[in-house]
Motif scaffolding. Structure first.
Motif, PDB file in Angstrom:
ATOM      1  N   GLN A 300       0.835  -1.198   0.000  1.00 20.09           N
ATOM      2  CA  GLN A 300       0.000   0.000   0.000  1.00 20.09           C
ATOM      3  C   GLN A 300       0.876   1.256   0.000  1.00 20.09           C
ATOM      4  OE1 GLN A 300      -1.614  -2.258   3.268  1.00 20.09           O
ATOM      5  NE2 GLN A 300      -3.558  -1.151   3.037  1.00 20.09           N
ATOM      6  N   GLU A 302       0.936   4.058   1.644  1.00 18.22           N
ATOM      7  CA  GLU A 302       1.414   4.583   2.923  1.00 18.22           C
ATOM      8  C   GLU A 302       2.511   3.708   3.522  1.00 18.22           C
ATOM      9  OE1 GLU A 302      -0.880   5.936   6.147  1.00 18.22           O
ATOM     10  OE2 GLU A 302      -2.050   7.370   4.973  1.00 18.22           O
ATOM     11  N   ASP A 407      -5.515   7.203   5.790  1.00 17.15           N
ATOM     12  CA  ASP A 407      -6.431   6.242   5.201  1.00 17.15           C
ATOM     13  C   ASP A 407      -7.514   5.899   6.219  1.00 17.15           C
ATOM     14  OD1 ASP A 407      -7.557   4.483   3.428  1.00 17.15           O
ATOM     15  OD2 ASP A 407      -5.782   3.211   3.209  1.00 17.15           O
ATOM     16  N   PHE A 412      -7.362   0.299   5.528  1.00 13.56           N
ATOM     17  CA  PHE A 412      -5.925   0.002   5.516  1.00 13.56           C
ATOM     18  C   PHE A 412      -5.669  -1.403   6.051  1.00 13.56           C
ATOM     19  CE2 PHE A 412      -1.825  -0.445   7.503  1.00 13.56           C
ATOM     20  CZ  PHE A 412      -0.970   0.017   6.519  1.00 13.56           C
TER      21      PHE A 412
END
Length: 472
Positions: A300, A302, A407, A412
């Motif tokens: 992801q 992040e 998020d 997440f």
């Protein structure tokens, strides 16, 4: 009070802008002929973090990151693909923006393109010739006369004698000195070119940043940044060009450091460290070259940002799946806190609590993101102990300063598009089947489904508002 490490003076210095009402930062951007790789990701994220913190500290910042849209690699790639240079560069500018947007990188205030600043480059070269710092050669090229700038090598710590001793043997009978570098290249057949006093041609790479920085910011500005690989020769050459054109010392705050005179058009030089892959230099020839897009297929956005900021920006950063997996698990710990304890609004200030004081102190010490992130984990631990919505809000707010924890926590923790194993639809279908089994008191079926979910490391929570799930 913010302090930062100045590559030029090799020491931490208090940040004192030239004009506190107009802080100016220029960062060397991408040469747009291919997809951005992990090294580009670090530059994008690091200087986004620095811009965010300067603004958090109340500095009115103008952030410029240039685009190189003409050079040898671009010409070669366009020829390989049989497309125009403009078509190629526009394709990869769009790809760069998509990648940087995915990583939560805020767009710079200005993104100047080299091809739109050719007149400024020509004017600077003319000034360098007039000042005796450059010369046109018989082949139509124009060169910078390195030995005419006595301070050359100050940024990289290289002396002219050392450079001369280690120079590569290159046959160029048009240079006065092997150390001289090109400012203007005479046109070759079927290459893009512009008119100039020295004939048709195109600019050398180094001149573009000097010309664009000078055009946008004037003869001197506060911060110049880029990757460590640009320190020499690119940034060294920029200093020589800008000071050579503007008459030597261009307003640097410390003309003397010890016994050494400092000549620079920029007050603070910042350089982020290299990225290595499994302790080796990232290289296509070694087969360990990863684009941002490659990594986003597995992790992801992040997680990648967290991985980059978990290390100090000047330190080397070693990429591996194991390190990304660890970053993912660490970030999940913070998101679990936000998922379990709904955050309240938090009014951010340095003195809000002991955690904000420690966070601000870390960031003010040369953008110490590693220490700042340690504070986030302290907050998460205490929030969990106290079941504190206020501390959860503090966690989310401070994370946001770094571009993290923005998020939806449950989204997440469910892994998004990068999740391996069961898809979200498959998990939701199993949970729906489990609900029916529980309602009909078919406990054997309910247990079977529970075991399937547990096998895939799916954690199910039944609450008053329904059933939720997370991975890991």
């Amino acid at each position: 009070m913010l302090h930062l490490y100045n590559t030029l003076t090799r020491q931490k210095e208090k940040f004192e802008p030239i004009d506190p009402k107009n802080v100016r930062m220029y960062v060397c951007g991408m040469t747009v002929y291919d997809y951005c790789h992990l090294g580009h990701a670090r530059v994008l994220v690091v200087f986004d973090m620095i811009a965010r913190w300067l603004r958090q500290r109340g500095y009115p910042l103008t952030y410029v990151r240039n685009i190189t849209d003409i050079d040898d690699k671009i010409i070669a790639r366009a020829n390989e693909r049989g497309v125009s240079i403009q078509a190629l560069t526009e394709e990869f500018i769009q790809a760069m923006n998509e990648d940087s947007d995915a990583l939560g990188v805020q767009r710079p205030d200005v993104e100047p393109k080299a091809t739109l600043h050719i007149p400024q480059m020509i004017a600077m070269i003319e000034q360098l010739i007039a000042n005796g710092k450059a010369y046109p050669a018989a082949n139509g090229d124009v060169y910078y006369a390195v030995r005419e700038f006595a301070a050359y090598g100050q940024l990289s710590g290289k002396s002219l004698d050392d450079l001369r001793a280690g120079e590569r043997v290159e046959v160029d009978n048009f240079k006065r000195d092997p150390l001289d570098f090109v400012l203007w290249k005479a046109a070759k057949p079927e290459e893009p070119h512009w008119e100039s006093p020295w004939g048709n041609g195109r600019p050398g790479w180094h001149i573009e940043c000097s010309a664009m920085g000078g055009d946008l910011f004037g003869e001197t500005f506060d911060i110049h940044g880029g990757g460590a690989d640009l320190q020499f020769p690119h940034h060294e050459n920029e200093i020589a060009q800008s000071c050579g054109a503007h008459g030597g010392l261009c307003g640097h705050h410390a003309p003397q450091v010890g016994e050494k005179r400092i000549d620079s058009h920029v007050k603070y030089w910042l350089h982020n460290g290299f990225i290595r892959v499994d302790n080796e230099k990232m290289s296509k020839s070694l087969g360990n070259f990863f684009t941002i897009r490659d990594v986003l297929k597995k992790y992801q956005p992040e997680v990648i940002r967290f991985f980059i900021l978990r290390a100090h920006y000047r330190s080397p950063l070693n990429y591996s799946d194991a390190h990304l997996d660890d970053a993912k698990n660490s970030l999940a710990r913070l998101y679990n806190t936000l998922n379990n304890i709904a955050p309240t609004e938090f009014a951010l200030s340095e003195q809000a609590n002991e955690y904000t004081q420690k966070f601000f102190a870390a960031m003010d010490d040369d953008f110490g993101t590693a220490e700042a992130m340690a504070v986030l984990f302290e907050i998460a631990n205490e929030a969990n102990k106290q079941n504190s919505a206020e501390l959860s809000g503090c966690l989310k707010t401070l994370g946001g300063v770094l571009g993290l924890l923005q998020d939806n926590p449950q989204a997440f923790l469910q892994g998004g598009d990068t999740a391996e194993g069961l898809s979200a639809d498959e998990i939701n279908d199993l949970i729906a089947q489990r609900k029916i089994a529980r309602e009909t008191k078919n406990w054997a079926e309910s247990d079977r489904i529970r075991d399937i979910l547990a096998e895939h490391k799916i954690t199910v929570r039944d609450g008053a508002d329904g059933t939720t799930w997370t991975r890991g």
